[in-house]
Motif scaffolding. Structure first.
Motif, PDB file in Angstrom:
ATOM      1  N   ALA A 219       1.062   2.719  -6.344  1.00 20.06           N
ATOM      2  CA  ALA A 219       0.595   3.713  -5.375  1.00 20.06           C
ATOM      3  C   ALA A 219      -0.663   3.223  -4.671  1.00 20.06           C
ATOM      4  O   ALA A 219      -1.681   2.959  -5.323  1.00 20.06           O
ATOM      5  CB  ALA A 219       0.321   5.038  -6.075  1.00 20.06           C
ATOM      6  N   PRO A 220      -0.652   3.122  -3.348  1.00 20.73           N
ATOM      7  CA  PRO A 220      -1.864   2.689  -2.623  1.00 20.73           C
ATOM      8  C   PRO A 220      -3.090   3.547  -2.925  1.00 20.73           C
ATOM      9  O   PRO A 220      -4.209   3.028  -3.000  1.00 20.73           O
ATOM     10  CB  PRO A 220      -1.437   2.801  -1.156  1.00 20.73           C
ATOM     11  N   ASP A 221      -2.905   4.854  -3.131  1.00 24.51           N
ATOM     12  CA  ASP A 221      -4.059   5.711  -3.415  1.00 24.51           C
ATOM     13  C   ASP A 221      -4.663   5.426  -4.792  1.00 24.51           C
ATOM     14  O   ASP A 221      -5.875   5.601  -4.989  1.00 24.51           O
ATOM     15  CB  ASP A 221      -3.675   7.189  -3.302  1.00 24.51           C
ATOM     16  N   ALA A 222      -3.833   5.005  -5.735  1.00 23.47           N
ATOM     17  CA  ALA A 222      -4.372   4.627  -7.048  1.00 23.47           C
ATOM     18  C   ALA A 222      -5.247   3.391  -6.908  1.00 23.47           C
ATOM     19  O   ALA A 222      -6.334   3.301  -7.497  1.00 23.47           O
ATOM     20  CB  ALA A 222      -3.240   4.378  -8.037  1.00 23.47           C
ATOM     21  N   HIS A 223      -4.794   2.429  -6.117  1.00 20.79           N
ATOM     22  CA  HIS A 223      -5.601   1.234  -5.840  1.00 20.79           C
ATOM     23  C   HIS A 223      -6.902   1.636  -5.157  1.00 20.79           C
ATOM     24  O   HIS A 223      -7.988   1.185  -5.529  1.00 20.79           O
ATOM     25  CB  HIS A 223      -4.827   0.267  -4.940  1.00 20.79           C
ATOM     26  N   ALA A 224      -6.778   2.489  -4.131  1.00 21.19           N
ATOM     27  CA  ALA A 224      -7.947   2.873  -3.346  1.00 21.19           C
ATOM     28  C   ALA A 224      -8.978   3.609  -4.190  1.00 21.19           C
ATOM     29  O   ALA A 224     -10.193   3.445  -3.986  1.00 21.19           O
ATOM     30  CB  ALA A 224      -7.517   3.733  -2.159  1.00 21.19           C
ATOM     31  N   TYR A 225      -8.536   4.412  -5.136  1.00 19.60           N
ATOM     32  CA  TYR A 225      -9.450   5.159  -6.007  1.00 19.60           C
ATOM     33  C   TYR A 225     -10.339   4.216  -6.799  1.00 19.60           C
ATOM     34  O   TYR A 225     -11.578   4.331  -6.776  1.00 19.60           O
ATOM     35  CB  TYR A 225      -8.621   6.057  -6.929  1.00 19.60           C
ATOM     36  N   ILE A 226      -9.735   3.255  -7.478  1.00 21.30           N
ATOM     37  CA  ILE A 226     -10.508   2.348  -8.339  1.00 21.30           C
ATOM     38  C   ILE A 226     -11.323   1.370  -7.492  1.00 21.30           C
ATOM     39  O   ILE A 226     -12.494   1.089  -7.797  1.00 21.30           O
ATOM     40  CB  ILE A 226      -9.583   1.581  -9.300  1.00 21.30           C
ATOM     41  N   ILE A 227     -10.720   0.846  -6.433  1.00 21.67           N
ATOM     42  CA  ILE A 227     -11.447  -0.095  -5.576  1.00 21.67           C
ATOM     43  C   ILE A 227     -12.653   0.582  -4.940  1.00 21.67           C
ATOM     44  O   ILE A 227     -13.728  -0.017  -4.811  1.00 21.67           O
ATOM     45  CB  ILE A 227     -10.499  -0.682  -4.511  1.00 21.67           C
ATOM     46  N   GLY A 228     -12.507   1.850  -4.581  1.00 18.62           N
ATOM     47  CA  GLY A 228     -13.634   2.585  -4.004  1.00 18.62           C
ATOM     48  C   GLY A 228     -14.800   2.714  -4.970  1.00 18.62           C
ATOM     49  O   GLY A 228     -15.965   2.577  -4.577  1.00 18.62           O
ATOM     50  N   LEU A 229     -14.495   2.964  -6.245  1.00 20.16           N
ATOM     51  CA  LEU A 229     -15.554   3.044  -7.255  1.00 20.16           C
ATOM     52  C   LEU A 229     -16.259   1.693  -7.404  1.00 20.16           C
ATOM     53  O   LEU A 229     -17.494   1.620  -7.451  1.00 20.16           O
ATOM     54  CB  LEU A 229     -14.964   3.463  -8.604  1.00 20.16           C
ATOM     55  N   TYR A 256       9.082   6.744 -12.332  1.00 24.03           N
ATOM     56  CA  TYR A 256       9.415   6.516 -10.926  1.00 24.03           C
ATOM     57  C   TYR A 256       8.131   6.171 -10.182  1.00 24.03           C
ATOM     58  O   TYR A 256       7.137   6.895 -10.254  1.00 24.03           O
ATOM     59  CB  TYR A 256      10.062   7.776 -10.324  1.00 24.03           C
ATOM     60  N   TYR A 257       8.172   5.051  -9.432  1.00 28.03           N
ATOM     61  CA  TYR A 257       6.963   4.533  -8.784  1.00 28.03           C
ATOM     62  C   TYR A 257       6.918   4.783  -7.283  1.00 28.03           C
ATOM     63  O   TYR A 257       5.978   4.358  -6.614  1.00 28.03           O
ATOM     64  CB  TYR A 257       6.836   3.035  -9.063  1.00 28.03           C
ATOM     65  N   GLY A 258       7.904   5.477  -6.747  1.00 24.70           N
ATOM     66  CA  GLY A 258       7.869   5.791  -5.330  1.00 24.70           C
ATOM     67  C   GLY A 258       8.400   4.667  -4.456  1.00 24.70           C
ATOM     68  O   GLY A 258       9.020   3.709  -4.936  1.00 24.70           O
ATOM     69  N   THR A 259       8.139   4.769  -3.157  1.00 25.45           N
ATOM     70  CA  THR A 259       8.673   3.811  -2.180  1.00 25.45           C
ATOM     71  C   THR A 259       7.574   3.322  -1.239  1.00 25.45           C
ATOM     72  O   THR A 259       7.771   3.258  -0.031  1.00 25.45           O
ATOM     73  CB  THR A 259       9.807   4.457  -1.366  1.00 25.45           C
ATOM     74  N   SER A 260       6.438   2.994  -1.774  1.00 21.72           N
ATOM     75  CA  SER A 260       5.341   2.510  -0.925  1.00 21.72           C
ATOM     76  C   SER A 260       5.585   1.055  -0.528  1.00 21.72           C
ATOM     77  O   SER A 260       6.540   0.406  -0.974  1.00 21.72           O
ATOM     78  CB  SER A 260       4.014   2.621  -1.673  1.00 21.72           C
ATOM     79  N   GLU A 261       4.683   0.539   0.316  1.00 19.69           N
ATOM     80  CA  GLU A 261       4.773  -0.861   0.733  1.00 19.69           C
ATOM     81  C   GLU A 261       4.550  -1.825  -0.433  1.00 19.69           C
ATOM     82  O   GLU A 261       4.787  -3.025  -0.312  1.00 19.69           O
ATOM     83  CB  GLU A 261       3.751  -1.154   1.840  1.00 19.69           C
ATOM     84  N   LEU A 262       4.106  -1.307  -1.582  1.00 20.96           N
ATOM     85  CA  LEU A 262       3.837  -2.171  -2.737  1.00 20.96           C
ATOM     86  C   LEU A 262       5.031  -2.324  -3.663  1.00 20.96           C
ATOM     87  O   LEU A 262       5.056  -3.229  -4.504  1.00 20.96           O
ATOM     88  CB  LEU A 262       2.657  -1.610  -3.546  1.00 20.96           C
ATOM     89  N   THR A 263       6.026  -1.463  -3.559  1.00 20.03           N
ATOM     90  CA  THR A 263       7.111  -1.462  -4.546  1.00 20.03           C
ATOM     91  C   THR A 263       8.040  -2.659  -4.431  1.00 20.03           C
ATOM     92  O   THR A 263       8.878  -2.875  -5.304  1.00 20.03           O
ATOM     93  CB  THR A 263       7.924  -0.155  -4.469  1.00 20.03           C
ATOM     94  N   SER A 264       7.897  -3.439  -3.368  1.00 23.88           N
ATOM     95  CA  SER A 264       8.710  -4.655  -3.256  1.00 23.88           C
ATOM     96  C   SER A 264       8.156  -5.784  -4.123  1.00 23.88           C
ATOM     97  O   SER A 264       8.824  -6.800  -4.330  1.00 23.88           O
ATOM     98  CB  SER A 264       8.776  -5.122  -1.798  1.00 23.88           C
ATOM     99  N   LEU A 265       6.947  -5.603  -4.642  1.00 24.12           N
ATOM    100  CA  LEU A 265       6.309  -6.630  -5.471  1.00 24.12           C
ATOM    101  C   LEU A 265       6.723  -6.484  -6.927  1.00 24.12           C
ATOM    102  O   LEU A 265       7.067  -5.390  -7.394  1.00 24.12           O
ATOM    103  CB  LEU A 265       4.785  -6.524  -5.364  1.00 24.12           C
ATOM    104  N   SER A 266       6.667  -7.582  -7.664  1.00 23.72           N
ATOM    105  CA  SER A 266       6.879  -7.518  -9.110  1.00 23.72           C
ATOM    106  C   SER A 266       5.667  -6.873  -9.769  1.00 23.72           C
ATOM    107  O   SER A 266       4.613  -6.696  -9.128  1.00 23.72           O
ATOM    108  CB  SER A 266       7.094  -8.919  -9.678  1.00 23.72           C
TER     109      SER A 266
END
Length: 416
Positions: A219-229, A256-266
């Motif tokens: 999830a991009p927002d999960a990344h953004a949360y930690i990176i912001g801190l 289920y991890y959703g369909t974000s732009e990140l889900t194509s990655l391993s």
């Protein structure tokens, strides 16, 4: 008949006919020589330079007469007085975050720790329960609603940081990333959901057995949360950030991890991207460190990471080599050690050797520094010194490490 006069040129005087004119000429000539000589000497003295190349336009040139030195390739810049470079040898001890608030007690602890050879303090600002121990100004942190009631203000945090810097200690806050059982209840866009019902929160076990939600590594927002801190803390002056929980849950059934732009990655790729993006966000002035179980660092139990976590790109990796965490029997290469907790020297030596072998397989320009955790709880000062000796036997006299005692209690005098 008039007498013929022979002219020999303007420089020839008739001795008998012009004695006064001759004397006057010599006086004028002498005066001219004196004047010309004076101004010539003055000019030469004012404009004289040694026979050396002109470096006035080169960077770093100076008007001082002190000798200058030219830095050699690979030379490092010494940190300002009162600061410790986290790029070199770091010998840290863990301190419960609540102990940062009493600056007088902190000062006393640091003085004792310095005598024992320590130069860094590690503490949690986002712990394994997802609790934030400082008042973050980031929007996602405020949405997460996980800030502790007694959380430090940024001013209080900077005060503690200042005390550590003044005593020659690096302050290293730890942030748990996707292992977070609280924020998913408030950050719907950042959580793992249930495969059969994407609107529901997924748990890593049944609720009756204590199942917990997780932030979604895809999830991009999960990344953004930690990176912001991390970016906020780097901006406040912290020289390093320690990441923990950079992983998927141990079991992912029905997740289920959703369909974000990140889900194509391993799994390995998305976790490595998270570390890389965070590293870019904090900038070169803040070193990114990552901790992981010791066994996973040398190839066992890597499923939650999608691969070996030491390869994610952190500048420093901190495998947990506390003997009690290494199982009942430790297998390292061709060696087997029974009861690692009861043999701290051999447990640390074998596990550190195994992780070091794994790091040596990496390209030199991609190889992280190693700063393992060693145990303080339940061990005497003599046994702790044996753990440290095991690390220096493997990594050299400049080995870095983190000494861990859950309650922050250490006999520094005995460790000198």
């Amino acid at each position: 008949m008039p007498k013929k006069i022979h002219r020999r040129g303007p420089s020839v005087f008739h001795k008998k006919r012009h004695p006064v004119l001759k004397a006057l000429g010599w006086i004028l000539l002498a005066a001219l020589v004196v004047v010309v000589g004076y101004f010539t000497a003055k000019y030469m003295m004012e404009n004289f330079r040694p026979d050396t190349p002109d470096t006035s336009s080169e960077p770093g040139s100076t008007t001082t007469t002190a000798p200058t030195t030219t830095p050699t390739t690979g030379a490092t810049t010494e940190p300002p007085a009162g600061e410790v470079s986290v790029d070199g040898t770091v010998r840290a001890f863990y301190l419960p975050v609540e102990q940062l608030g009493d600056t007088q007690a902190l000062q006393a602890t640091l003085e004792q720790a310095r005598e024992a050879g320590f130069n860094a303090v590690l503490f949690d600002l986002k712990d394994e329960n997802g609790t934030l121990h400082y008042q973050s100004a980031t929007s996602l942190a405020q949405q997460a609603q996980t800030t502790a009631e007694d959380a430090y203000t940024m001013a209080e945090l900077k005060q503690a940081l200042g005390v550590m810097k003044e005593n020659g200690f690096a302050a290293i806050p730890r942030l748990y990333a996707f292992q977070d059982p609280e924020a998913p209840f408030y950050l719907a866009s950042a959580k793992i959901t249930l495969e059969s019902a994407p609107g529901l929160t997924w748990l890593d076990n049944s609720k009756e057995k204590g199942g917990k939600p997780w932030l979604n590594p895809y999830a991009p927002d999960a990344h953004a949360y930690i990176i912001g801190l991390a970016e906020e803390l780097a901006g406040a002056g912290f020289p390093a950030i320690m990441l923990d929980g950079v992983q998927f849950p141990n079991q992912t059934s029905s997740a289920y991890y959703g369909t974000s732009e990140l889900t194509s990655l391993s799994q390995q790729e998305v976790l490595a991207k998270f570390v890389a993006d965070l590293t870019d966000a904090v900038g070169s002035g803040c070193r990114v460190m990552q901790t992981m179980p010791g066994l996973s660092a040398f190839g066992e139990g890597t499923a939650p990471f999608g691969g070996n976590p030491v390869t994610f790109g952190a500048a420093t990796v901190s495998p947990v080599l506390i003997p009690s965490t290494l199982g009942d029997t430790l297998h390292a290469g061709e060696e087997t050690l029974s009861d690692p907790a009861g043999q701290p020297y051999d447990a640390v030596r074998l596990s550190a050797s195994q992780v070091n072998l794994r790091l040596e397989l990496m390209a030199e320009d991609e190889r992280p520094a190693m700063m393992p955790w060693i145990g303080g709880d339940g061990y005497t000062a003599s046994q702790i010194r044996e753990e440290i000796r095991a690390l220096t036997d493997v990594l050299g006299d400049e080995a870095s490490y983190i000494l861990y005692s859950r309650d922050g209690s250490y006999d520094f005098a005995a460790l000198q």
